[in-house]
Scaffold this motif. Structure first.
Motif, PDB file in Angstrom:
ATOM      1  N   LYS A 180       0.835  -1.209   0.000  1.00 26.77           N
ATOM      2  CA  LYS A 180       0.000   0.000   0.000  1.00 26.77           C
ATOM      3  C   LYS A 180       0.870   1.260   0.000  1.00 26.77           C
ATOM      4  N   TRP A 181       1.835   1.303   0.938  1.00 34.28           N
ATOM      5  CA  TRP A 181       2.723   2.465   0.982  1.00 34.28           C
ATOM      6  C   TRP A 181       3.622   2.501  -0.241  1.00 34.28           C
ATOM      7  N   GLY A 182       3.954   1.345  -0.776  1.00 34.09           N
ATOM      8  CA  GLY A 182       4.781   1.291  -1.977  1.00 34.09           C
ATOM      9  C   GLY A 182       4.081   1.968  -3.154  1.00 34.09           C
ATOM     10  N   ARG A 183       2.779   1.694  -3.285  1.00 31.01           N
ATOM     11  CA  ARG A 183       2.024   2.328  -4.364  1.00 31.01           C
ATOM     12  C   ARG A 183       1.955   3.840  -4.176  1.00 31.01           C
ATOM     13  N   ARG A 184       1.695   4.260  -2.940  1.00 29.82           N
ATOM     14  CA  ARG A 184       1.658   5.711  -2.679  1.00 29.82           C
ATOM     15  C   ARG A 184       3.001   6.343  -3.048  1.00 29.82           C
ATOM     16  N   ALA A 185       4.078   5.699  -2.621  1.00 29.57           N
ATOM     17  CA  ALA A 185       5.407   6.233  -2.931  1.00 29.57           C
ATOM     18  C   ALA A 185       5.587   6.352  -4.436  1.00 29.57           C
ATOM     19  N   PHE A 186       5.198   5.289  -5.158  1.00 28.85           N
ATOM     20  CA  PHE A 186       5.388   5.301  -6.603  1.00 28.85           C
ATOM     21  C   PHE A 186       4.638   6.458  -7.253  1.00 28.85           C
ATOM     22  N   TRP A 187       3.346   6.630  -6.922  1.00 31.19           N
ATOM     23  CA  TRP A 187       2.568   7.673  -7.599  1.00 31.19           C
ATOM     24  C   TRP A 187       3.084   9.057  -7.253  1.00 31.19           C
ATOM     25  N   LEU A 188       3.530   9.250  -6.010  1.00 33.33           N
ATOM     26  CA  LEU A 188       4.091  10.562  -5.649  1.00 33.33           C
ATOM     27  C   LEU A 188       5.400  10.814  -6.392  1.00 33.33           C
ATOM     28  N   TRP A 189       6.255   9.788  -6.454  1.00 28.55           N
ATOM     29  CA  TRP A 189       7.513   9.959  -7.201  1.00 28.55           C
ATOM     30  C   TRP A 189       7.226  10.269  -8.662  1.00 28.55           C
ATOM     31  N   LEU A 190       6.267   9.543  -9.248  1.00 29.37           N
ATOM     32  CA  LEU A 190       5.998   9.706 -10.681  1.00 29.37           C
ATOM     33  C   LEU A 190       5.452  11.107 -10.979  1.00 29.37           C
ATOM     34  N   THR A 191       4.391  11.504 -10.275  1.00 29.48           N
ATOM     35  CA  THR A 191       3.830  12.831 -10.557  1.00 29.48           C
ATOM     36  C   THR A 191       4.832  13.908 -10.164  1.00 29.48           C
ATOM     37  N   GLY A 192       5.497  13.710  -9.023  1.00 24.51           N
ATOM     38  CA  GLY A 192       6.505  14.680  -8.598  1.00 24.51           C
ATOM     39  C   GLY A 192       7.582  14.822  -9.651  1.00 24.51           C
ATOM     40  N   PHE A 193       8.008  13.703 -10.203  1.00 26.89           N
ATOM     41  CA  PHE A 193       9.075  13.758 -11.199  1.00 26.89           C
ATOM     42  C   PHE A 193       8.621  14.547 -12.432  1.00 26.89           C
ATOM     43  N   ILE A 194       7.419  14.249 -12.905  1.00 23.11           N
ATOM     44  CA  ILE A 194       6.940  14.930 -14.113  1.00 23.11           C
ATOM     45  C   ILE A 194       6.809  16.432 -13.860  1.00 23.11           C
ATOM     46  N   LEU A 195       6.278  16.790 -12.675  1.00 21.55           N
ATOM     47  CA  LEU A 195       6.132  18.219 -12.356  1.00 21.55           C
ATOM     48  C   LEU A 195       7.489  18.883 -12.150  1.00 21.55           C
ATOM     49  N   ALA A 196       8.463  18.158 -11.604  1.00 20.27           N
ATOM     50  CA  ALA A 196       9.753  18.789 -11.307  1.00 20.27           C
ATOM     51  C   ALA A 196      10.600  18.959 -12.561  1.00 20.27           C
ATOM     52  N   PHE A 197      10.514  17.999 -13.483  1.00 21.35           N
ATOM     53  CA  PHE A 197      11.442  18.065 -14.617  1.00 21.35           C
ATOM     54  C   PHE A 197      10.785  18.439 -15.939  1.00 21.35           C
ATOM     55  N   GLY A 198       9.461  18.273 -16.060  1.00 18.08           N
ATOM     56  CA  GLY A 198       8.785  18.772 -17.258  1.00 18.08           C
ATOM     57  C   GLY A 198       9.083  20.254 -17.476  1.00 18.08           C
ATOM     58  N   PRO A 199       8.876  21.094 -16.457  1.00 16.73           N
ATOM     59  CA  PRO A 199       9.154  22.529 -16.639  1.00 16.73           C
ATOM     60  C   PRO A 199      10.607  22.812 -17.012  1.00 16.73           C
ATOM     61  N   LEU A 200      11.538  21.967 -16.556  1.00 17.36           N
ATOM     62  CA  LEU A 200      12.940  22.247 -16.876  1.00 17.36           C
ATOM     63  C   LEU A 200      13.221  22.063 -18.367  1.00 17.36           C
ATOM     64  N   TYR A 201      12.547  21.081 -19.007  1.00 16.63           N
ATOM     65  CA  TYR A 201      12.690  20.954 -20.465  1.00 16.63           C
ATOM     66  C   TYR A 201      12.255  22.260 -21.139  1.00 16.63           C
ATOM     67  N   LEU A 202      11.079  22.768 -20.697  1.00 16.37           N
ATOM     68  CA  LEU A 202      10.545  23.983 -21.327  1.00 16.37           C
ATOM     69  C   LEU A 202      11.461  25.174 -21.059  1.00 16.37           C
ATOM     70  N   LEU A 203      11.886  25.305 -19.801  1.00 17.57           N
ATOM     71  CA  LEU A 203      12.766  26.429 -19.465  1.00 17.57           C
ATOM     72  C   LEU A 203      14.057  26.361 -20.263  1.00 17.57           C
ATOM     73  N   GLY A 204      14.585  25.146 -20.425  1.00 20.15           N
ATOM     74  CA  GLY A 204      15.822  24.982 -21.189  1.00 20.15           C
ATOM     75  C   GLY A 204      15.639  25.436 -22.624  1.00 20.15           C
ATOM     76  N   LEU A 205      14.488  25.084 -23.209  1.00 21.02           N
ATOM     77  CA  LEU A 205      14.228  25.510 -24.589  1.00 21.02           C
ATOM     78  C   LEU A 205      14.077  27.025 -24.676  1.00 21.02           C
ATOM     79  N   GLU A 206      13.616  27.627 -23.571  1.00 24.65           N
ATOM     80  CA  GLU A 206      13.491  29.091 -23.572  1.00 24.65           C
ATOM     81  C   GLU A 206      14.817  29.778 -23.286  1.00 24.65           C
TER      82      GLU A 206
END
Lengths: 661, 202
Positions: free
Chosen positions: A456-482
């Motif tokens: 149960k906690w493993g699943r919570r950890a996974f979803w937080l890591w996944l969404t956190g990762f996308i939110l943390a590094f998605g913007p960096l791709y865009l900022l880099g292109l800018e």
């Protein structure tokens, strides 16, 4: 030189932290150490720790110690990451954020160095120690004492690099310390020296481990385990360790030369005096690029174990998987120049390395397809390890495509040194390496503790890591292109970047929450250990590690297995031909404190070399050499386990199994 | 308990034989890492060896006949080391000890000559901080010298162990590994002699 310099070198009261955040880090670290020491003392566990863990030569225990240290270092590197995100989200226009420019540079240098050397490497060696001897059907690694020494050198390196929290400062020259910035003229404090010796000592441990596991895999496989019957995690380990053996000596040399420049006034990488700073960049990446594959190959191996087991099918394309490992091993040595296309090599040179870099994506692609083919029409169980795999496969493919874009030198001229690059390599290392090792830890946890890692906690950890990762590094791709460059401690409000940096900050917080869930997962698993107790084969595994009790006895196998098939344990479970193996007497190594003692002397040596305390350097070097020689001539380093003891112990293990299954 | 008096290889159990073969293989793997270490230092030397920065070229700061004597000392020590291993396998303790001592003396002479050459160069103003070329020279040659010095320490303790325990299985294994190490250093030196000194004198 006065007596104070003679005794204390460059140490003085002025090297203590200079600002509140640095003090916070120092006090927090010292408090944690004191709390642990107090806990161990009051619970009376010193003797147990010393006898069962610190002096143990059992790779299973050494593996758990590696993972523990890596976990602690992940906290350190993670706090650094949160500070970086907080600074970039707030330091805009008239506001200058939470830390000074100099402190910001120390934080990003520490974050990179610690995450690569003491988190990723630690998790990797931890898993290798735990799994490889069991997978190849042996009782121990080739050189058990050397293994313990490797671990303690890794620990000494981690300890030394963290001393900079309290005494002196950290390097401000980035995780790879390019000269001329890292030369004495521009980095006069001890920061770069801490970086050099922390990595040098930890790297020596890695190098020795590389030798050890190559010898283990080549020489200690069970009878009948031919090369094409080797489990995939062991194959990737062999590839990775081959890279260690050929790449790490280059790092050893490079770090030593930089230190000689800084300490003995030599001219390897100086701007004047006949030095060549571009040589440093070549040398460090001739190690650094293989290093990336050193980390990712065993993670690939983890996925190659997990996907077949949870898809209830054999791995698709075993032979092509093996070939792709070795294609990656070879190619990873001829792509290093893509890290500095803009340094000014000829167009032909850049073109060669650009093409090679695009080519290395091919064997990686082969692996991705083989995993997907394995899943195709399989009976898939979506357990936590499988979730980490799916997260990996999506993000890693996207990050890989971004890498192929940057492999084209003309595109790299636009993208180099930007946040696009930062986003790319974090995608590869977080969603590739880290997700891979998290999957591996969840998968093999029940084998080594005898109960499952809480789902149960493993699943919570996974979803937080996944969404956190996308939110943390998605913007960096865009900022880099800018056009946002990496390592910015401040930017103008008119650029309009702040909202994206703020999103990245939220992502980092989600990742931190994901990590908290993993801590909760560990606690929950321990609390429910009786309810979640498992037998030897909780996942319907295919390889030999699932054939022994969970946790396995110190000697792993009562009788060494005889291998007839690729997925030996699967074949064993699905045939009726069972051989009764005869137990025989065998030797096991006695515990030894020599590894810990040598590493302590090496730590003293490193500390002396950082602070120019020359008596300590000599003392540390002599102590390490004398202890090593004394150990070499200890001919009484083994004990005998007799067949009758084995029969007795195994009967006990069977009884326990019968109750739990 | 491991029997210390057993020495002839035909008395070894399969388990002991496998352990010895693993040790030799592992030591080869270690030697490969050392080889990469020296290869990196050679590469650095090749990059920095150009016209020595603000000083004289290599040809007139080195003394070739002196280096030739050094070379002969080291190569001879490799020969005596090989003979020592043969003597040990034939179980001739005295001969082996004598040959190992000769190896030690020749190795020590090599290190001594190298140290005195370094001292001379520093005294003449050609120290390692003089130029990139000299930094590379001292580090490459010095790293080899350091290896030889550590080898001497190993040889000393090995000789004492043989005097104490004879050709036990452990001592035989260490002698075989030491001999690999010593020949390896010999080969590296031949490259140093050729690339640093001979090509430098051209």
């Amino acid at each position: 030189m006065n007596w104070q310099e003679l005794i204390f070198g460059k140490l003085s009261w002025s090297v203590l932290p200079q600002n509140p955040i640095a003090w916070g880090g120092a006090i927090y670290m010292v408090a944690c150490i004191l709390a642990v020491l107090a806990f161990v003392t009051f619970s009376g566990s010193w003797r147990w720790l010393w006898k069962e863990w610190f002096t143990s030569l059992d790779p299973k225990k050494i593996g758990i110690m590696y993972i523990t240290v890596a976990g602690i270092m992940l906290v350190r590197g993670g706090v650094d990451a949160l500070l970086l995100r907080a600074q970039q989200a707030t330091s805009v226009g008239d506001s200058f954020g939470i830390v000074s420019a100099n402190h910001f540079q120390q934080i990003f240098s520490a974050h990179g160095s610690i995450m690569i050397f003491f988190v990723a490497m630690g998790l990797m060696f931890g898993l290798i120690n735990l799994v490889v001897p069991l997978q190849i059907g042996t009782r121990d690694v080739a050189f058990p004492f050397l293994n313990s020494l490797s671990f303690w050198l890794f620990f000494a390196g981690a300890a030394l690099i963290n001393c900079s929290l309290l005494l002196g400062d950290f390097s401000t020259a980035g995780w790879l310390a390019y000269p001329p910035l890292s030369e004495l003229q521009y980095s006069p404090t001890v920061g770069v020296d801490y970086w050099i010796w922390g990595l040098q000592i930890g790297g020596l441990g890695s190098l020795l481990s590389g030798v050890n596991f190559i010898a283990t895999i080549v020489k200690k496989r069970a009878k009948g385990m031919t090369w094409m019957r080797l489990p995939m995690f062991t194959w990737t380990t062999l590839g990775s360790m081959s890279l260690v053996v050929f790449a790490f000596p280059i790092l050893t040399v490079t770090l030593a030369l930089l230190w000689l420049d800084r300490t003995a006034g030599m001219h390897f990488f100086t701007a004047g005096g006949g030095g060549n700073m571009m040589m440093y960049v070549n040398l460090i990446w001739a190690w650094g690029h293989p290093e990336v594959y050193i980390l990712i190959l065993p993670a690939f191996g983890v996925f190659s174990e997990i996907v077949p087991v949870f898809s209830s099918k054999k791995l698709a394309g075993y032979t092509s998987m093996v070939l792709s490992i070795w294609a990656i091993v070879v190619l990873s040595f001829i792509v290093w120049l893509h890290h500095f296309f803009t340094m000014g090599a000829e167009a032909d040179v850049n073109a060669f390395f650009g093409i090679m870099t695009a080519v290395i994506a091919v064997p990686t692609g082969v692996k991705i397809f083989n995993w997907l083919f394995t899943m195709y029409r399989g009976r898939i169980r979506f357990t936590t390890p499988m979730l980490w795999f799916i997260g990996f496969v999506v993000l890693f493919t996207l990050g890989g495509v971004a890498g192929v874009v940057m492999a084209e030198p003309p595109a790299d001229y636009e993208l180099h040194n930007s946040l696009f690059l930062v986003a790319h390599f974090h995608t590869m290392i977080v969603s590739g390496v880290l997700f891979g090792y998290f999957a591996g830890l969840t998968y093999w946890f029940p084998k080594f503790f005898g109960f499952t890692f809480d789902e149960k906690w493993g699943r919570r950890a996974f979803w937080l890591w996944l969404t956190g990762f996308i939110l943390a590094f998605g913007p960096l791709y865009l900022l880099g292109l800018e056009g946002a460059t990496r390592r910015l401690d401040h930017y103008s409000a008119a650029l309009g970047w702040q909202p994206l940096f703020a999103v990245a900050g939220v992502g980092a917080v989600l990742i931190a929450l994901g990590f908290c869930c993993q801590v909760a997962q560990l606690i929950a698993s321990i609390r429910k250990r009786h309810a979640n107790k498992v037998g030897s084969d909780p996942w319907r595994g295919r390889t030999l590690e699932w054939s022994v009790a969970s946790p396995p006895p110190a000697y792993n196998f009562a009788a060494l297995p005889l291998v007839h098939a690729r997925d030996q344990f699967w074949a064993y479970k699905h045939t009726k031909i069972h051989h009764d193996m005869q137990a025989e007497d065998f030797h096991m190594p006695k515990e030894s404190a020599a590894g810990l003692i040598i590493a302590t002397f090496v730590f003293a040596f490193g500390f002396g070399a950082v602070w120019h305390i020359w008596w300590l350097v000599i003392f540390g070097a002599l102590g390490a050499i004398v202890t090593a020689l004394a150990r070499t001539f200890d001919e009484d380093a083994e004990y005998v386990v007799t067949a009758s003891e084995i029969v007795h112990r195994e009967a006990g293990l069977r009884r326990d199994e019968a109750i739990t299954v | 308990m491991m029997e210390t008096q057993a020495h002839a290889s035909d008395t070894l159990s399969p388990e002991e034989r496998a352990a010895d073969s693993t040790a030799v293989f592992g030591f080869w793997a270690y030697l490969m890492t050392d080889l990469v270490l020296f290869a990196s230092l050679f590469a650095v030397f090749a990059v920095l060896r150009g016209p020595a920065f603000g000083g004289s070229s290599m040809g007139n700061i080195f003394n070739l006949p002196y280096v030739l004597i050094e070379t002969i000392a080291l190569l001879t020590s490799s020969f005596t080391c090989g003979l020592a291993l043969l003597a040990a396998r034939a179980d001739k303790v005295q001969a082996a000890i004598l040959l190992l001592s000769t190896t030690f003396v020749l190795g020590a002479a090599f290190v001594g000559m190298e140290v005195s050459e370094f001292t001379r160069l520093v005294a003449q103003g050609y120290g390692p901080s003089h130029s990139g070329f000299l930094s590379a020279y001292f580090t490459l040659v010095g790293t080899h010298g350091l290896h030889v010095a550590v080898g001497l320490l190993w040889l000393l303790s090995l000789t004492i162990a043989i005097l104490k325990r004879g050709f036990s299985r452990g001592n035989m294994r260490k002698l075989a590994l030491f001999s690999l190490f010593w020949h390896f250093l010999d080969i590296v030196w031949i490259f140093i002699f050729t690339i640093v000194y001979l090509m430098g004198a051209l």
